[in-house]
Design an enzyme around this catalytic site. Structure first.
Site, short mmCIF file in Angstrom:
data_model
loop_
_atom_site.label_atom_id
_atom_site.label_comp_id
_atom_site.label_asym_id
_atom_site.label_seq_id
_atom_site.Cartn_x
_atom_site.Cartn_y
_atom_site.Cartn_z
N ALA A 1 0.81 -1.22 0.00
CA ALA A 1 0.00 0.00 0.00
C ALA A 1 0.84 1.27 0.00
CB ALA A 1 -0.94 0.00 1.21
N GLY B 1 2.68 -7.37 -7.84
CA GLY B 1 4.10 -7.08 -8.02
C GLY B 1 4.59 -7.47 -9.40
N ASP B 2 4.01 -8.52 -9.97
CA ASP B 2 4.38 -8.95 -11.32
C ASP B 2 3.90 -7.94 -12.35
OD1 ASP B 2 5.21 -11.27 -9.96
OD2 ASP B 2 3.26 -12.22 -10.27
#
Length: 315
Positions: free
Chosen positions: A224, A252-253
């Site tokens: 966040a 994240g990818d």
């Protein structure tokens, strides 16, 4: 063209439930299966935006065939290396408030010959116009810890920049080889740097430790709290608030995919990365965002890092 290498891909089975109650029989609200694995997700996000990509990965058994079929349906070119055993299936239990419980299986083991074949497939995929190679995810059981270090050397020999998104020994071993970019999350950054990361300033210091050990740039995702980029030009922090987070799986990818798609360097790439990552967080399961999902209006790139800002717990 961006080539991804995923040594331990998966089928990601997401089951939506009204609440996770241990010891009870739960009735699923919905379920779906997506191709999984960090590098696979990077390729999926790139393909969704019309970017040319090839996913190099191990596959095994019936599940491996289903994985390649799903990727083909999403427009991802695949170079598969078959191994003994079955491609793993990971289970995600998703609750309406965005709480996600994920069960990841270890995957089939592999040996030196398998790794050589996988790296050879990457070499074959790196044709003219290849901009980046991204080696992503955990290593399967028995894989050499220097697998990503060898990938870095292979890519550099081919004149291609390389990014690594992994953890533990696989990440540590690749640093001396000089990857152009590493993308740890907060937990992976702290573990690799050997220091706690309670604040943005601590995240920047930890990233600089990874640069001291060989990484040319560090893109650290902080949940966040956004992400920090630390390279030879200094450190910059950015964030993209999400109104309604449905799942953090694959965010994240998507962030890494956006960063590479935007050139893989600088503030503009960071802004794109944050927009892609935020969009993924707003989607169910492990879906990757398409152009219609992206909104850059709320992306903020801070001209200076607020070193004293305390990072949210559990991120």
């Amino acid at each position: 063209m961006i080539v991804t290498m995923t040594p331990n891909p998966s089928l990601d089975h997401t089951v939506e439930v009204d609440a996770l109650r241990r010891g009870e029989v739960l009735r699923a609200l919905r379920s779906h299966v997506e191709p999984g694995g960090k590098g696979v997700n990077v390729s999926r996000a790139l393909a969704a935006h019309g970017r040319k990509t090839t996913a190099v990965l191990f596959t095994g058994g019936v599940e491996g065939g289903r994985l390649t079929d799903l990727l083909d349906a999403q427009g991802v070119s695949v170079r598969e290396v078959r191994v003994a055993g079955d491609t793993r299936t990971n289970l995600t239990l998703a609750e309406p408030d965005g709480t996600v419980t994920k069960l990841n299986l270890p995957g089939p083991g592999c040996g030196e010959t398998d790794i050589e074949a996988l790296l050879g497939a990457v070499r074959g995929a790196c044709g003219e116009g290849t901009e980046w190679v991204a080696g992503c995810g955990s290593l399967p059981p028995r894989a050499p810890a220097d697998t990503y270090a060898r990938l870095v050397r292979l890519a550099h020999d081919a004149g291609v920049r390389v990014a690594v998104d992994s953890s533990d020994a696989a990440l540590e071993h690749c640093l001396p080889a000089g990857p152009d970019l590493v993308k740890p999350n907060r937990e992976e950054l702290a573990a690799c740097a050997g220091t706690a990361v309670p604040t943005l300033g601590a995240a920047v210091r930890a990233a600089r430790l990874l640069r001291d050990r060989g990484a040319r740039a560090v893109l650290a995702s902080l949940g966040a709290d956004g992400a920090v980029l630390v390279d030879e030009h200094g450190a910059v922090h950015g964030e993209a608030p999400v109104a309604a987070a449905l799942s953090s799986v694959g965010a994240g990818d998507a962030l890494l995919a956006g960063f590479l798609a935007a050139g893989g360097t600088g503030r503009e790439a960071l802004a794109t990365a944050l927009a892609w990552g935020a969009a993924a967080t707003g989607l169910p399961g492990s879906r990757m965002p398409a152009p219609a999902d992206i909104d850059r209006i709320d992306v903020v790139i801070h001209p200076a890092v607020d070193a004293d800002r305390v990072l949210e717990e559990g991120r």
